[in-house]
Design a protein around this motif. Structure first.
Motif, short mmCIF file in Angstrom:
data_model
loop_
_atom_site.label_atom_id
_atom_site.label_comp_id
_atom_site.label_asym_id
_atom_site.label_seq_id
_atom_site.Cartn_x
_atom_site.Cartn_y
_atom_site.Cartn_z
N MET A 260 0.82 -1.20 0.00
CA MET A 260 0.00 0.00 0.00
C MET A 260 0.86 1.26 0.00
O MET A 260 0.52 2.25 -0.65
CB MET A 260 -0.96 -0.01 1.19
CG MET A 260 -1.91 -1.19 1.21
SD MET A 260 -3.44 -0.91 2.14
CE MET A 260 -4.39 -0.01 0.93
N ASN A 265 -3.05 -1.54 -4.51
CA ASN A 265 -4.27 -1.84 -3.78
C ASN A 265 -4.22 -3.24 -3.17
O ASN A 265 -3.51 -4.13 -3.66
CB ASN A 265 -5.48 -1.77 -4.72
CG ASN A 265 -5.64 -0.42 -5.36
OD1 ASN A 265 -5.97 0.56 -4.71
ND2 ASN A 265 -5.38 -0.35 -6.67
N ALA A 291 -4.67 -1.45 6.22
CA ALA A 291 -5.17 -0.17 5.70
C ALA A 291 -5.03 0.93 6.74
O ALA A 291 -4.66 2.07 6.43
CB ALA A 291 -6.63 -0.31 5.27
N ALA A 296 -5.12 4.29 4.65
CA ALA A 296 -5.73 4.07 3.34
C ALA A 296 -7.24 3.82 3.51
O ALA A 296 -7.66 3.18 4.47
CB ALA A 296 -5.09 2.88 2.64
#
Length: 372
Positions: A260, A265, A291, A296
């Motif tokens: 990331m 992705n 994430a 993210a």
């Protein structure tokens, strides 16, 4: 037959892995509907009243109420799919449609996809011992090439057989669009894409959303042991996770976070396995931490009726995705991870996905949001 189920559809993570937003969208797929091989199937996509085509996985016969978006949800929920006669090998079935699709898919996998993937792996190995490592450090540092090889394989199979689902909510991804100082639009910011999981078809369906963006799946470590599939996952750089091994969890976490940071992705199905009932199950929170580590966003994806396209007990897809009940993928608005606790984030993503599922896919009463 366990291998064939995984190798034909989960290997689709390789063929889709970088491809399908700029690939054949639903309107482009319709251009292939004149194919003589599936002309009777194509006729059904517009009038939703098809005569019996026994064994091809083509839904038959009775008229249903239609809204501006197609068949009503009630009609989809109550419709019983007729897959036609099937043979059983081990614990898995193959009907006529699945047999034809399987032969076509395996042919291109054997004679195109896998040889090209191994050529890439060999080229990367040779490059790594040469001065400068041109392929590994400059041309393809984030392993996009194997994803593109797989995409071409997907075009050769899924498009012809009208296997792509209807995609809704793609406009929500514009919230991730980066804009330079001159106001010029650039690519999408990296995000974690999270979806419910009831069928092997969920994998290529999510790939259809992502398209040519680079991404990596968070996959079960035991898949590395599957011939061909395991090698493919490793060559493409997917994140392999063994939830029973603490060291594997840490390695997977660091790998996912680094991807990331590099602008790649991540894709995860946080239920951990396919739902046996089709209903949304509890989420494992481990992948969400990746994430959160880089702030993210998370993109919730609700997949409808993939389990009608390929049920759990079928080795290959048993019907065309565009015949009723039509497979639909709904892309939700990106959810920020900043300033949220693990439990709050998990609950928000879980509820968002559940809200966009049909009644037969919604979680059963008293299903806990999170699981260990």
């Amino acid at each position: 037959m366990k291998f064939s189920s995984a190798a034909i559809v989960l290997l689709s993570s390789a063929y889709c892995a970088n491809a399908l937003v700029s690939g054949p969208r639903p309107h482009a797929v319709r251009s292939l509907q004149s194919s003589k091989l599936f002309s009777s199937a194509a006729a059904s996509s517009n009038n939703l009243s098809v005569g019996n085509s026994v064994g091809l996985g083509i839904n038959g016969g009775d008229n249903v109420a239609v809204s501006s978006n197609g068949v009503t949800d009630a009609s989809k929920e109550n419709y019983k799919v007729k897959y036609g006669p099937a043979i059983t090998l081990g614990k898995l079935k193959i009907n006529i449609f699945g047999a034809i699709f399987g032969v076509w898919e395996v042919f291109w996998g054997i004679f195109f996809w896998y040889p090209m993937l191994m050529l890439y792996a060999l080229s990367r190995k040779i490059s790594s011992v040469l001065p400068g490592d041109l392929l590994g450090k400059k041309i393809d540092p984030f392993r996009r090439i194997p994803i593109n090889i797989g995409y071409t394989w997907g075009l050769l199979s899924f498009t012809l057989f009208r296997m792509w689902p209807k995609i809704e909510g793609m406009e929500n991804l514009e919230a991730l669009r980066e804009v330079d100082e001159n106001g010029k639009k650039k690519g999408l910011k990296p995000a974690m894409y999270v979806a419910n999981h009831s069928s092997w078809m969920d994998i290529p369906f999510v790939c259809h959303v992502l398209g040519f963006q680079n991404y990596k799946f968070i996959a079960k470590a035991e898949l590395k042991k599957v011939p061909i599939l395991g090698r493919a996952l490793m060559v493409a750089g997917h994140v392999m996770l063994d939830r029973t091994n603490r060291r594997s969890q840490m390695v997977a976490y660091k790998s996912g976070v680094q991807w990331m940071k590099d602008g790649v992705n991540l894709v995860t199905f946080p239920e951990g396995t396919r739902s046996k009932t089709g209903r949304l199950g509890s989420f494992k929170k481990g992948a969400f931490k990746m994430a959160q580590a880089v702030n993210a966003p998370i993109v919730p994806i609700s997949i409808q009726y993939a389990d009608r396209v390929q049920p759990l007990d079928y080795a290959f897809p048993a019907k065309i995705s565009r015949n009723r009940p039509e497979a639909v993928v709904r892309v939700g608005k990106p959810i920020s991870t900043e300033g949220k606790t693990d439990n709050d984030l998990l609950e928000e993503v879980w509820n968002t996905i559940a809200d966009d599922l049909p009644e037969s896919h919604k979680p059963a009463k008293d299903t806990p949001v999170g699981a260990n």
